[in-house]
Design a protein around this motif. Structure first.
Motif, PDB file in Angstrom:
ATOM      1  N   ASN A 353       0.665  -1.385   0.208  1.00 49.38           N
ATOM      2  CA  ASN A 353      -0.164   0.049   0.084  1.00 49.38           C
ATOM      3  C   ASN A 353       0.701   1.318  -0.123  1.00 49.38           C
ATOM      4  OD1 ASN A 353      -2.398   1.450  -0.249  1.00 49.38           O
ATOM      5  ND2 ASN A 353      -2.720   1.536   2.146  1.00 49.38           N
ATOM      6  N   TYR A 354       1.768   1.324  -1.037  1.00 51.63           N
ATOM      7  CA  TYR A 354       2.712   2.268  -1.078  1.00 51.63           C
ATOM      8  C   TYR A 354       2.028   3.623  -0.931  1.00 51.63           C
ATOM      9  CZ  TYR A 354       6.359   5.136  -3.463  1.00 51.63           C
ATOM     10  OH  TYR A 354       7.371   6.001  -3.801  1.00 51.63           O
ATOM     11  N   TYR A 356       0.570   4.712   1.477  1.00 48.49           N
ATOM     12  CA  TYR A 356      -0.686   4.527   2.235  1.00 48.49           C
ATOM     13  C   TYR A 356      -1.881   4.873   1.139  1.00 48.49           C
ATOM     14  CZ  TYR A 356       2.691   5.433   5.679  1.00 48.49           C
ATOM     15  OH  TYR A 356       3.795   5.480   6.467  1.00 48.49           O
ATOM     16  N   ARG A 357      -1.488   4.717  -0.377  1.00 49.34           N
ATOM     17  CA  ARG A 357      -2.554   5.127  -1.280  1.00 49.34           C
ATOM     18  C   ARG A 357      -2.695   4.220  -2.243  1.00 49.34           C
ATOM     19  NH1 ARG A 357      -1.632  10.855  -3.068  1.00 49.34           N
ATOM     20  NH2 ARG A 357       0.507  10.153  -3.468  1.00 49.34           N
ATOM     21  N   CYS A 358      -1.606   3.269  -2.757  1.00 51.39           N
ATOM     22  CA  CYS A 358      -1.672   2.618  -4.035  1.00 51.39           C
ATOM     23  C   CYS A 358      -2.403   1.364  -4.036  1.00 51.39           C
ATOM     24  CB  CYS A 358      -0.379   2.606  -4.462  1.00 51.39           C
ATOM     25  SG  CYS A 358       0.376   4.029  -4.940  1.00 51.39           S
ATOM     26  N   GLY A 359      -2.802   0.670  -2.672  1.00 53.79           N
ATOM     27  CA  GLY A 359      -3.597  -0.637  -2.601  1.00 53.79           C
ATOM     28  C   GLY A 359      -2.641  -1.814  -3.119  1.00 53.79           C
ATOM     29  N   ASN A 360      -1.438  -1.750  -3.487  1.00 53.72           N
ATOM     30  CA  ASN A 360      -0.505  -2.645  -3.936  1.00 53.72           C
ATOM     31  C   ASN A 360      -0.053  -3.811  -2.448  1.00 53.72           C
ATOM     32  OD1 ASN A 360       1.045  -0.200  -3.109  1.00 53.72           O
ATOM     33  ND2 ASN A 360       2.682  -1.989  -3.304  1.00 53.72           N
ATOM     34  N   ALA A 431      -0.222  -4.786   3.720  1.00 56.93           N
ATOM     35  CA  ALA A 431       0.282  -3.625   4.702  1.00 56.93           C
ATOM     36  C   ALA A 431      -0.085  -4.072   5.951  1.00 56.93           C
ATOM     37  CB  ALA A 431      -0.204  -2.350   4.156  1.00 56.93           C
TER      38      ALA A 431
END
Lengths: 450, 374
Positions: A353-354, A356-360, A431
């Motif tokens: 969740n790179y 805190y935004r990307c959801g990866n 995460a």
């Protein structure tokens, strides 16, 4: 005031709790770290087994999750491919903890430089501001930057096993065992979730000849792994005297970004003068900034530094340097890892969740020690598996169908490939939950356009 | 292999701490009930988004992405430098809408035009257009919550560069506004303190609020930059019905430009929704119109029958921005977060639709050659 022995252990436990250590201890630590790093070559030699990690970017709680999933130091050997700092809220704690562990267990942990380990980049992307905020002065930032200048530019992993030893790990709920190779196959790739359960497992394919002349390994067509993949490893190049220390697999080069048009041999990396700020151009800059791309030859990078390089460049470089694989980081991949160019290069990304935004999701790559398959006899009547050349592996990670995990695994099918890749075990993790973060004064909030 | 001594943080999780969202759907309460409190908090959060946008704009201007001498006059906090990817995104958003507005104003420049900016907040577009089109008669309307319009008027009052533009002729003396004023009306600039939800037309009998100086016949462009997205899809539909049938009845040419997020269902989109909800910001139309096709269909359903187009901002950056301009913007800052930028830009779109009303087709003329993402 000296930071050694028990002081160091105290600092480690304080940092593990995500609490910064006093400025004078940071100075001492950085001094010690520099003494250590100065002895390392530009390309550090690392013996397998080792766990290779990509970008961390100050996501401290996710680094703790990484250690939980991958094993603690010093039980597990780690190689971090740079970008410890910037973007996340705990660059300081993350980097200092890794540095403490390096000083405490120098042979168990290797740190190489990423493009964010730079004075210029850290002033734009957060680490400088974080130091200023946490210490009231830029001293700590300065100490850290001096350490950055001494970090190695790459690492060369030798002694990795070509296949993964069989594990007794349980299967993930949504794994499809029917698609797994038979028990006595040689396992080349295995993917595990954060609970250590197996999601996928693939047998090595013979690469003595291509059975798929039309294959396009980088294709994104969603071809499911063929359930008929049953054969053991094949003939020719993959066979070797069992258990011998022959270089069945070539070495693995680890570097943050990628290759440089100015570097055609690893020895040329060794000749660079690395003890400086990352330059805006040149070989050192390229190693930290470049990206593989679906192009022929070299291309300009849209990042404004480094280059893009194609499959031909990678295959040629690997062949020339007796490498079986290049492991690099630098690019966000939603699935945590991505193999390209017939598995001659892999991107490993370890910041879930790179920002805190990307959801990866994130991943780490484990390479086993050669000899772990001693006594393992390869069958020679195996049949080549694989249908379409490029495999996209898909699965629902959480069982609710909320997240689709897929990754492209290239298939070794080109005659130019001289070496078998090492056996690769990817551990994929998400995460750390927000609520577990000892709440910072300000909640981590990602920016959007509002 | 898993290190046992490191606790699994996931397992330590207790029951989720209740957020305000838990109050939703608990039935209707009277005044002062938790439900009403939650709604008020949500409204406050939406109002607060304006300073966020103002700060992003100021950061862009300071670094040279955008030319906007008015941005810093409205930003109440000192400009904090935003990350390069956010600057790039703000640049794409602003220049994309500028392009559509420019094409509208440049079509038959002698005919007067009307622009209605919904949830305008501290947007500076009116002031920039006055500089750019000194000869064109523009009737500009901004609609926003009274707290936002009052703040805007206060900023205008403070700066001569702003209040000298409030009328077509500069006022003779420094403008003195009523300290308690929340609205302002002139033949060229109108600031309406209004909650957009009061414009929903449930029945024909309900009288809709008057919007002074709104000309029912002028070709009118309605702008919603991250505004209608905060309302329920049915509410938005009703508000547009009010505009298209009551304020600007056919055959008046009317168009709508939307700037909103899209793709709520992938990993990035889900994370966006959950991150924003912790700030008490909810985006109902994001879920109602998840992709570009839904955005086009939505525009047609409002009555924009002569054109309904949409493109995501990643595509707009690639296709609308000239190579020369890309090079200029690319050189402003070193941009490391490339994959993230592309993902972020892919999750926002500009959608534009129009009804020419059988007239000379001002919007068709203006926008027919503007490419959308197919």
């Amino acid at each position: 005031m000296s930071i050694g022995g028990s002081d160091l252990d105290k600092a480690i436990s304080q940092l593990r709790a995500c609490r910064p250590i006093p400025e004078n201890q940071v100075r001492e630590l950085c001094y010690k770290a520099r003494e250590l790093l100065i002895e390392e070559g530009n390309v550090v030699g690392v013996d397998a087994p080792v766990t290779i990690c990509g970008d961390i970017h100050g996501q401290f709680h996710d680094l703790m999750e990484l250690f939980r999933v991958g094993g603690d130091v010093p039980d597990t050997n780690y190689l971090f491919m740079g970008d410890f700092v910037d973007r996340g809220f705990y660059s300081l704690e993350s980097f200092l903890l890794l540095l403490c562990l390096k000083v405490r267990h120098p042979d168990r942990i290797t740190l190489i430089r990423g493009n964010h380990e730079s004075r210029q980049i850290t002033t734009v992307y957060g680490f400088y501001d974080e130091c200023l905020r946490k210490y009231g002065s830029a001293n700590v930032w300065r100490y850290c930057c001096e350490v950055f200048d001494y970090l190695a530019l790459g690492a060369l992993v030798t002694g990795a096993a070509t296949s993964l030893p069989p594990t007794s790990a349980p299967l993930a709920d949504n794994a499809n065992p029917d698609s797994f190779p038979s028990d006595d196959s040689e396992i080349e790739v295995e993917t595990l979730n954060a609970q250590g359960e197996i999601m996928y497992r693939y047998a090595r394919n013979s690469d003595s000849q291509s059975s798929n002349p039309t294959s396009n390994p980088a294709s994104s067509s969603p071809i499911a792994p063929t359930p008929s993949r049953t054969g053991a490893a094949g003939t020719g190049a993959t066979s070797s005297a069992n258990g011998s220390k022959s270089n069945d697999t070539g070495a693995v080069l680890c570097v943050h970004g990628g290759l440089s048009p100015l570097i055609d041999t690893i020895d040329k990396i060794r000749l660079l003068d690395r003890k400086q700020e990352v330059p805006h151009e040149g070989a050192m800059c390229d190693l930290l900034w470049s990206d593989p791309d679906e192009i022929d030859g070299w291309g300009l990078s849209p990042r404004g530094a480094g280059f893009l390089f194609g499959a031909d460049i990678v295959k040629c470089f690997n062949h020339r340097n007796d490498l079986s694989l290049i492991a690099r980081a630098h690019q966000l991949v939603m699935e945590g890892f991505k193999e390209m160019f017939d598995s001659t290069i892999v991107t490993v990304w370890s910041a879930p969740n790179y920002c805190y935004r990307c959801g990866n999701v994130a991943a780490i790559l484990e390479l086993g020690e050669d000899g772990s398959n001693a006594g393992f006899v390869r069958r020679s009547n195996g049949e080549r598996g694989g249908g379409g050349g490029g495999w996209i592996l898909g699965s629902n990670v959480d069982g609710n169908g909320n997240r689709r995990l897929s990754s492209v695994l290239g298939e070794g099918a080109l005659g130019q490939r001289a070496r078998d890749g090492p056996g690769r075990r990817y551990r994929v993790f998400e995460a750390a939950p927000q609520d577990s973060r000892g709440m910072p004064a300000k909640k981590p909030v990602a920016d959007y356009f509002l | 292999m898993t290190a046992k001594e490191i606790p699994n943080l996931r397992e330590l999780l207790g029951p989720r701490r209740g957020g305000l969202s838990r109050d939703r759907g608990r039935g209707r309460g009277g005044p002062g009930s938790p439900r009403e409190g939650a709604e008020a908090l949500k409204d406050n959060a939406v109002r607060g988004t304006d300073q966020d946008a103002a700060g992003s704009r100021a950061s862009c201007v300071e670094l040279g992405y955008l030319h906007d001498p008015y941005a810093k006059l409205f930003a109440t906090q000192t400009t904090t430098r935003r990350l390069p990817l956010l600057n790039r995104g703000t640049y794409v958003r602003t220049s994309a809408i500028d392009l559509l507005v420019d094409k509208f104003l440049n079509t038959s420049p002698d005919t007067p035009k009307q622009i209605v900016s919904l949830g305008a907040g501290t947007d500076t577009r009116y002031f920039r257009l006055r500089d750019r089109y000194p000869e064109t008669r523009i009737v500009y309307h901004e609609l926003d919550f009274p707290t936002n319009t009052a703040a805007k008027l206060a900023s205008i009052q403070r700066h001569a560069q702003l209040h000298e533009k409030l009328t077509s002729k500069p006022p003779p003396n420094p403008l003195t506004l009523d300290q308690t004023a929340t609205s302002y009306f002139s033949e060229t600039y109108n600031l309406h303190a209004i909650d957009l939800r009061s414009l929903t037309s449930t029945t024909d009998n309900v009288t809709i609020p008057s919007l002074p100086n709104l000309d029912p016949t002028l070709p009118t462009l309605i702008l919603s930059e991250m505004c209608l997205v905060y309302l329920k899809a049915a509410t938005v539909s009703s508000i547009l019905q009010t505009f298209l049938e009551k304020y600007l009845p056919s055959p008046t040419p009317v168009s709508l430009i939307l700037y909103e997020p899209i793709l709520p269902n992938d990993a990035f989109g889900r994370t966006m929704i959950s991150n924003l909800s912790t700030r008490n910001i909810h985006l109902p139309t994001l879920l109602a119109y998840p992709d570009l096709g839904d955005q086009r269909a939505r525009l047609r359903s409002y009555g924009f029958v002569d054109g309904a187009r949409a493109a995501d901002t990643e595509w707009i950056w690639k296709e609308w921005v000239t190579e020369e301009e890309k090079e200029r913007v690319g050189a402003l800052e070193m941009l490391d977060e490339l994959e993230e930028l592309e993902m972020l830009l892919r999750h926002y779109c500009v959608a534009w639709g129009w009804r020419d009303g059988g007239g000379e087709g001002v919007f068709t003329k203006a926008w027919d050659d503007v490419a959308e993402r197919r």
